[in-house]
Design an enzyme around this catalytic site. Sequence first.
Site: not given
Length: 471
Positions: A13, A17, A77, A82, A159, A337
């Site tokens: 995915g 968001r 994919q 799904g 669900e 550094r």
Amino acid sequence: MSVDRTVIVLAAGQGTRMKSSLPKCMMPMLGRSLLGHVLFAAEALGAGRTMVVVGHEAERMSAHVAEIAPYAATVLQAQQRGTGHAVRVAADALGELSGTVVVLYGDTPLLRRETLAAFMGAHEAAGNSATVLTAEVADPAALGRIVRDADGGFESIVEFRDASPGQRAIREINSGIYAFDAGALREMLSKLVSDNDQGEEYLTDVLGMLRRAGRAVGTHTAEDVDDTLGANDRAQLAQLQAIMRDRVNGGWMRSGVSMDDPSSTLVDVTVRLEPDVTLRPGVQLRGDTVVESHAEVGPDSTLVDTSVGAGASVVRAHCVGAVVGAGCAVGPFAYLRPGAVLGEGAKAGTYVEVKNSTVGSGAKVPHLSYVGDASIGADANLGAGTIVANYDGVAKHRTDIGEAVFVGSNSVLVAPVTVADGSYVAAGSAIAEDVPSGSLGVARGRQHNSQGWVAKRRPGTKTDEAAQRSK
């Protein structure tokens, strides 16, 4: 030793968001990406095959997997249709499957090795065709509910949008983490359909199909519900990091590390600390940082890939790729550094910057100085405002400062130059030629005092009045 287990991690995915240029599963959290934490936990299963399903930014994700888990393979994919479809894509890429297949998600960084081990043990001991990891939560919100039959066994996953008011009151939720018998999974994946509102193939349907076929489907409840949490946006990501921070800090404190304010202390999971280390408020330890016993870091210090020796003190400093020797003093407001190496008992004090340089044992760079591309011998002392001018606009050059050298304040050492053992540099000098051992290097104009200048140029001022009074 690998066992007959396969791990499939779903990480295709985008995570819109998060509103990030990074794929969600690559978002960082205390030393690893979200996916990195999941793969670390999964290593404890000893699986013979690990497959990560990628989709959004597939090339970038595949490169990330190759970097953090070279033993894992990736499969594309191309269309996210799904969870069931994602697992089928992975299964097809893996070919023949046997034993146990574990399905995980790449955005659940709090999943612990001990939770996975207990889950796997319960599944294999029961001989189930499938087992789902569940959790009891105070507020199940829109998560899928675990519905049980009259005997308390698994009946179905409902669900939220499909749940009745009674089912919505159930507090046991589906984590989305499953273990399957490989043969049973392969069989049911071939029967999955996408005749639903989303047009997707759901992995949850596999459990219902197995149960209707009379196969054993079980559950295992996570002892800590936090193990099952995922992050969809940056607010949730911060919440998960706070939980992980508390876990990490709690572990270190139980191992003998002192923290004044654990809530303001961030320690990557890759960091190593010894007993009797003290971390003051506002400390961040990142990457491969190591802090040895009786050292004190902070307050307000950030160390990245830095080692701190026993008994050293690092106060309000920023250190990246540096080595701080035993008994050293760094800060406040120092910047070490990459390539900065401080020998035992050395000092890099207030507003001091050190880069690609060694500071010998007992040597001191106390304040307001820059040291770049240099070596400083043991017991040398660089006065306030000393600058190593290492860059001529085209190339960097080295400066060698010998043992027990004393460099006066406000001096510039123009590289390449050597200030040999046991020599002095007069304050305010610009040294562009080597200073021999035992010598005093002076490179400044002679002072001239203009007598009566104030009376002539600034008559009537407070300065002039003070001068007149002193006569």
